[in-house]
Design a protein around this motif. Structure first.
Motif, PDB file in Angstrom:
ATOM      1  N   THR A  80      81.630  85.139  37.729  1.00 39.25           N
ATOM      2  CA  THR A  80      80.419  85.732  38.289  1.00 39.25           C
ATOM      3  C   THR A  80      79.540  84.680  38.945  1.00 39.25           C
ATOM      4  OG1 THR A  80      80.455  87.463  36.598  1.00 39.25           O
ATOM      5  CG2 THR A  80      78.369  87.092  37.739  1.00 39.25           C
ATOM      6  N   VAL A  81      79.361  83.560  38.254  1.00 38.33           N
ATOM      7  CA  VAL A  81      78.554  82.479  38.824  1.00 38.33           C
ATOM      8  C   VAL A  81      79.233  81.904  40.051  1.00 38.33           C
ATOM      9  CG1 VAL A  81      77.604  80.195  38.390  1.00 38.33           C
ATOM     10  CG2 VAL A  81      77.513  81.933  36.598  1.00 38.33           C
ATOM     11  N   ARG A  82      80.555  81.721  39.980  1.00 35.39           N
ATOM     12  CA  ARG A  82      81.279  81.152  41.112  1.00 35.39           C
ATOM     13  C   ARG A  82      81.175  82.044  42.352  1.00 35.39           C
ATOM     14  NH1 ARG A  82      84.058  81.985  45.156  1.00 35.39           N
ATOM     15  NH2 ARG A  82      85.636  80.495  45.839  1.00 35.39           N
ATOM     16  N   ASN A  83      81.226  83.354  42.179  1.00 32.87           N
ATOM     17  CA  ASN A  83      81.154  84.276  43.305  1.00 32.87           C
ATOM     18  C   ASN A  83      79.741  84.416  43.869  1.00 32.87           C
ATOM     19  OD1 ASN A  83      83.897  84.858  43.203  1.00 32.87           O
ATOM     20  ND2 ASN A  83      83.613  86.587  41.805  1.00 32.87           N
ATOM     21  N   SER A  84      78.751  83.867  43.183  1.00 33.20           N
ATOM     22  CA  SER A  84      77.371  83.918  43.683  1.00 33.20           C
ATOM     23  C   SER A  84      76.984  82.657  44.444  1.00 33.20           C
ATOM     24  CB  SER A  84      76.394  84.122  42.518  1.00 33.20           C
ATOM     25  OG  SER A  84      76.387  83.000  41.650  1.00 33.20           O
ATOM     26  N   LEU A  85      77.925  81.743  44.674  1.00 36.45           N
ATOM     27  CA  LEU A  85      77.628  80.531  45.421  1.00 36.45           C
ATOM     28  C   LEU A  85      77.184  80.868  46.846  1.00 36.45           C
ATOM     29  CD1 LEU A  85      80.570  78.201  44.334  1.00 36.45           C
ATOM     30  CD2 LEU A  85      78.155  77.914  43.778  1.00 36.45           C
ATOM     31  N   PRO A  86      76.221  80.153  47.385  1.00 37.69           N
ATOM     32  CA  PRO A  86      75.769  80.436  48.756  1.00 37.69           C
ATOM     33  C   PRO A  86      76.886  80.207  49.763  1.00 37.69           C
ATOM     34  CG  PRO A  86      74.856  78.366  47.934  1.00 37.69           C
ATOM     35  CD  PRO A  86      75.493  79.039  46.768  1.00 37.69           C
ATOM     36  N   GLY A  87      77.009  81.122  50.714  1.00 46.98           N
ATOM     37  CA  GLY A  87      78.050  81.013  51.722  1.00 46.98           C
ATOM     38  C   GLY A  87      79.307  81.790  51.417  1.00 46.98           C
ATOM     39  N   ASP A  88      79.404  82.358  50.213  1.00 45.54           N
ATOM     40  CA  ASP A  88      80.559  83.183  49.821  1.00 45.54           C
ATOM     41  C   ASP A  88      81.896  82.507  50.124  1.00 45.54           C
ATOM     42  OD1 ASP A  88      78.898  85.266  48.926  1.00 45.54           O
ATOM     43  OD2 ASP A  88      78.720  86.052  50.960  1.00 45.54           O
ATOM     44  N   PRO A  89      82.172  81.339  49.547  1.00 41.58           N
ATOM     45  CA  PRO A  89      83.468  80.698  49.810  1.00 41.58           C
ATOM     46  C   PRO A  89      84.612  81.530  49.240  1.00 41.58           C
ATOM     47  CG  PRO A  89      82.353  79.622  47.983  1.00 41.58           C
ATOM     48  CD  PRO A  89      81.368  80.586  48.566  1.00 41.58           C
ATOM     49  N   PRO A  90      85.753  81.592  49.928  1.00 47.52           N
ATOM     50  CA  PRO A  90      86.886  82.370  49.423  1.00 47.52           C
ATOM     51  C   PRO A  90      87.545  81.687  48.238  1.00 47.52           C
ATOM     52  CG  PRO A  90      87.521  81.189  51.406  1.00 47.52           C
ATOM     53  CD  PRO A  90      86.044  80.969  51.240  1.00 47.52           C
ATOM     54  N   ILE A  91      88.251  82.476  47.433  1.00 49.21           N
ATOM     55  CA  ILE A  91      89.005  81.917  46.314  1.00 49.21           C
ATOM     56  C   ILE A  91      90.062  80.950  46.865  1.00 49.21           C
ATOM     57  CG2 ILE A  91      90.670  82.452  44.507  1.00 49.21           C
ATOM     58  CD1 ILE A  91      87.917  83.052  43.654  1.00 49.21           C
ATOM     59  N   GLY A  92      90.150  79.794  46.252  1.00 51.55           N
ATOM     60  CA  GLY A  92      91.077  78.771  46.722  1.00 51.55           C
ATOM     61  C   GLY A  92      90.399  77.678  47.517  1.00 51.55           C
ATOM     62  N   SER A  93      89.046  77.705  47.567  1.00 52.75           N
ATOM     63  CA  SER A  93      88.319  76.649  48.257  1.00 52.75           C
ATOM     64  C   SER A  93      88.367  75.356  47.453  1.00 52.75           C
ATOM     65  CB  SER A  93      86.869  77.076  48.491  1.00 52.75           C
ATOM     66  OG  SER A  93      86.798  78.253  49.279  1.00 52.75           O
ATOM     67  N   LEU A  94      87.897  74.276  48.071  1.00 50.17           N
ATOM     68  CA  LEU A  94      87.936  72.967  47.429  1.00 50.17           C
ATOM     69  C   LEU A  94      87.172  72.969  46.112  1.00 50.17           C
ATOM     70  CD1 LEU A  94      88.643  69.952  47.479  1.00 50.17           C
ATOM     71  CD2 LEU A  94      86.581  69.578  48.864  1.00 50.17           C
ATOM     72  N   ASN A  95      86.032  73.661  46.065  1.00 51.38           N
ATOM     73  CA  ASN A  95      85.242  73.674  44.824  1.00 51.38           C
ATOM     74  C   ASN A  95      86.001  74.334  43.670  1.00 51.38           C
ATOM     75  OD1 ASN A  95      84.812  76.187  46.322  1.00 51.38           O
ATOM     76  ND2 ASN A  95      83.445  76.728  44.658  1.00 51.38           N
ATOM     77  N   ASP A  96      86.906  75.258  43.977  1.00 50.56           N
ATOM     78  CA  ASP A  96      87.709  75.884  42.924  1.00 50.56           C
ATOM     79  C   ASP A  96      88.679  74.884  42.313  1.00 50.56           C
ATOM     80  OD1 ASP A  96      86.509  78.388  43.276  1.00 50.56           O
ATOM     81  OD2 ASP A  96      87.892  78.914  44.877  1.00 50.56           O
ATOM     82  N   PHE A  97      89.299  74.058  43.162  1.00 56.29           N
ATOM     83  CA  PHE A  97      90.243  73.068  42.655  1.00 56.29           C
ATOM     84  C   PHE A  97      89.538  71.899  41.977  1.00 56.29           C
ATOM     85  CE2 PHE A  97      92.840  75.358  45.691  1.00 56.29           C
ATOM     86  CZ  PHE A  97      94.062  75.442  45.037  1.00 56.29           C
ATOM     87  N   LEU A  98      88.278  71.666  42.330  1.00 55.10           N
ATOM     88  CA  LEU A  98      87.520  70.600  41.687  1.00 55.10           C
ATOM     89  C   LEU A  98      86.958  71.008  40.336  1.00 55.10           C
ATOM     90  CD1 LEU A  98      85.530  69.081  44.709  1.00 55.10           C
ATOM     91  CD2 LEU A  98      87.539  68.133  43.563  1.00 55.10           C
ATOM     92  N   ALA A  99      86.684  72.313  40.157  1.00 60.32           N
ATOM     93  CA  ALA A  99      86.026  72.715  38.907  1.00 60.32           C
ATOM     94  C   ALA A  99      86.471  74.073  38.392  1.00 60.32           C
ATOM     95  CB  ALA A  99      84.500  72.711  39.100  1.00 60.32           C
ATOM     96  N   PHE A 100      86.362  75.124  39.174  1.00 56.37           N
ATOM     97  CA  PHE A 100      86.480  76.484  38.649  1.00 56.37           C
ATOM     98  C   PHE A 100      87.816  76.751  37.975  1.00 56.37           C
ATOM     99  CE2 PHE A 100      87.697  80.974  39.467  1.00 56.37           C
ATOM    100  CZ  PHE A 100      86.851  81.553  38.532  1.00 56.37           C
ATOM    101  N   PHE A 101      88.928  76.466  38.665  1.00 55.44           N
ATOM    102  CA  PHE A 101      90.248  76.745  38.084  1.00 55.44           C
ATOM    103  C   PHE A 101      90.451  75.972  36.788  1.00 55.44           C
ATOM    104  CE2 PHE A 101      92.043  77.705  42.583  1.00 55.44           C
ATOM    105  CZ  PHE A 101      91.525  78.989  42.505  1.00 55.44           C
ATOM    106  N   TRP A 102      90.073  74.698  36.787  1.00 53.85           N
ATOM    107  CA  TRP A 102      90.266  73.859  35.605  1.00 53.85           C
ATOM    108  C   TRP A 102      89.417  74.347  34.437  1.00 53.85           C
ATOM    109  CZ3 TRP A 102      94.095  70.396  35.522  1.00 53.85           C
ATOM    110  CH2 TRP A 102      94.591  69.924  36.740  1.00 53.85           C
ATOM    111  N   THR A 103      88.151  74.573  34.675  1.00 47.24           N
ATOM    112  CA  THR A 103      87.248  74.947  33.583  1.00 47.24           C
ATOM    113  C   THR A 103      87.562  76.342  33.041  1.00 47.24           C
ATOM    114  OG1 THR A 103      85.610  75.686  35.231  1.00 47.24           O
ATOM    115  CG2 THR A 103      85.403  73.449  34.373  1.00 47.24           C
ATOM    116  N   GLU A 104      87.951  77.256  33.910  1.00 50.52           N
ATOM    117  CA  GLU A 104      88.339  78.583  33.444  1.00 50.52           C
ATOM    118  C   GLU A 104      89.576  78.479  32.544  1.00 50.52           C
ATOM    119  OE1 GLU A 104      87.712  82.954  33.843  1.00 50.52           O
ATOM    120  OE2 GLU A 104      86.526  81.126  34.017  1.00 50.52           O
ATOM    121  N   GLY A 105      90.518  77.630  32.933  1.00 50.63           N
ATOM    122  CA  GLY A 105      91.712  77.430  32.109  1.00 50.63           C
ATOM    123  C   GLY A 105      91.394  76.765  30.782  1.00 50.63           C
TER     124      GLY A 105
END
Length: 276
Positions: free
Chosen positions: A225-250
């Motif tokens: 929910t927090v990730r999808n509220s980022l300004p600019g609506d980046p798509p899933i698979g953006s650089l920020n996902d590989f830097l934090a979201f995917f890892w922390t969710e796992g």
């Protein structure tokens, strides 16, 4: 003494934030001028929207005849043909003597960047407005403002066929970059703290605690929910996902599973009683 120092630091941080806001606001309202003489066509251009997902920048254009080309404040004293570069190709507009050039919107292409690089994506774009009368070039004077669209835009001047035009370099606004990095740091800190607590509970053989289990489960749904509220609506698979979201969710998911498994194993026959 400590309270005074803390209050001073908070006040300084607050003042710095207000200064950053003022700089960001003034940058978007500062006009960029391209002067081509007293006669010709005047153009006021304002960036009204940027959509990296479609590689498009929307610019609103307002026109006014200048000098010998002005019959009145808005009507043309001479026929003029306008050419505007857009994302779909060149737009041609022809106006007869006495006509009024109506405002229009031009969709410009964004080049040289990829939205998947969010929040460090960068782009380039150009706005070429060319005017002529028959085979004679008509000077175009422009005033460009970029506004604030979640991007910081730097404008410079280039030339094509004797006509100067604005070149734009775009990057995410500093506030957007700061917030995206802040969220990544929060994700990592929260996930690592949750994993450390889960390991500690498992090692100490504590009895089942529904509160902490619910906390981990809530994190699994809170992070997206927090990730999808980022300004600019980046798509899933953006650089920020590989830097934090995917890892922390796992990490949170594994911590929850490991904790539940450790509690279930203790319930098997022959297992020792949990520690209080």
């Amino acid at each position: 003494m400590l309270a005074g120092v803390l209050l001073l630091v908070i006040a300084a941080a607050f003042a710095l934030g207000l200064v950053a806001f003022a700089v960001q606001r003034d940058h978007g309202h500062t006009p960029f001028h391209i002067r081509s003489g007293p006669n010709g066509i005047g153009v006021e251009a304002r960036v009204t929207g940027i959509d990296p997902a479609t590689d498009a920048m929307i610019v609103r254009l307002e026109f006014a005849p200048l000098g010998t080309f002005a019959m009145t404040q808005v009507a043309l004293a001479q026929p003029v043909e306008l050419f505007i570069t857009t994302a779909s190709g060149r737009a041609d507009m022809r106006y007869a003597k006495g006509a009024v050039i109506s405002p229009t919107e031009a969709t410009l292409p964004l080049n040289g960047g990829e939205i998947l690089d969010y929040p460090f994506d960068k782009y380039d774009s150009d706005l070429l407005v060319y005017a002529q009368q028959g085979n004679r070039h008509v000077p175009v004077t422009m005033v460009v403002t970029t506004g604030f669209n979640g991007f910081r835009i730097q404008t410079s001047q280039r030339t094509f066929a004797g006509q100067a035009y604005p070149h734009f370099k775009l990057r995410r606004a500093s506030t957007t970059i700061f917030f995206a990095i802040f969220i990544m740091v929060v994700f990592w800190a929260t996930a690592l703290a949750a994993a450390w607590l889960a390991v500690t509970l498992a090692q100490r053989r504590r009895k089942f605690e529904a509160g902490f289990t619910g906390f981990l489960a809530a994190l699994l749904f809170a992070f997206p929910t927090v990730r999808n509220s980022l300004p600019g609506d980046p798509p899933i698979g953006s650089l920020n996902d590989f830097l934090a979201f995917f890892w922390t969710e796992g990490i949170v998911a594994l911590a929850l599973i490991a904790l539940l498994v450790s509690w279930c194993v203790r319930r098997l026959p022959g297992a020792g009683p949990p520690d209080e």
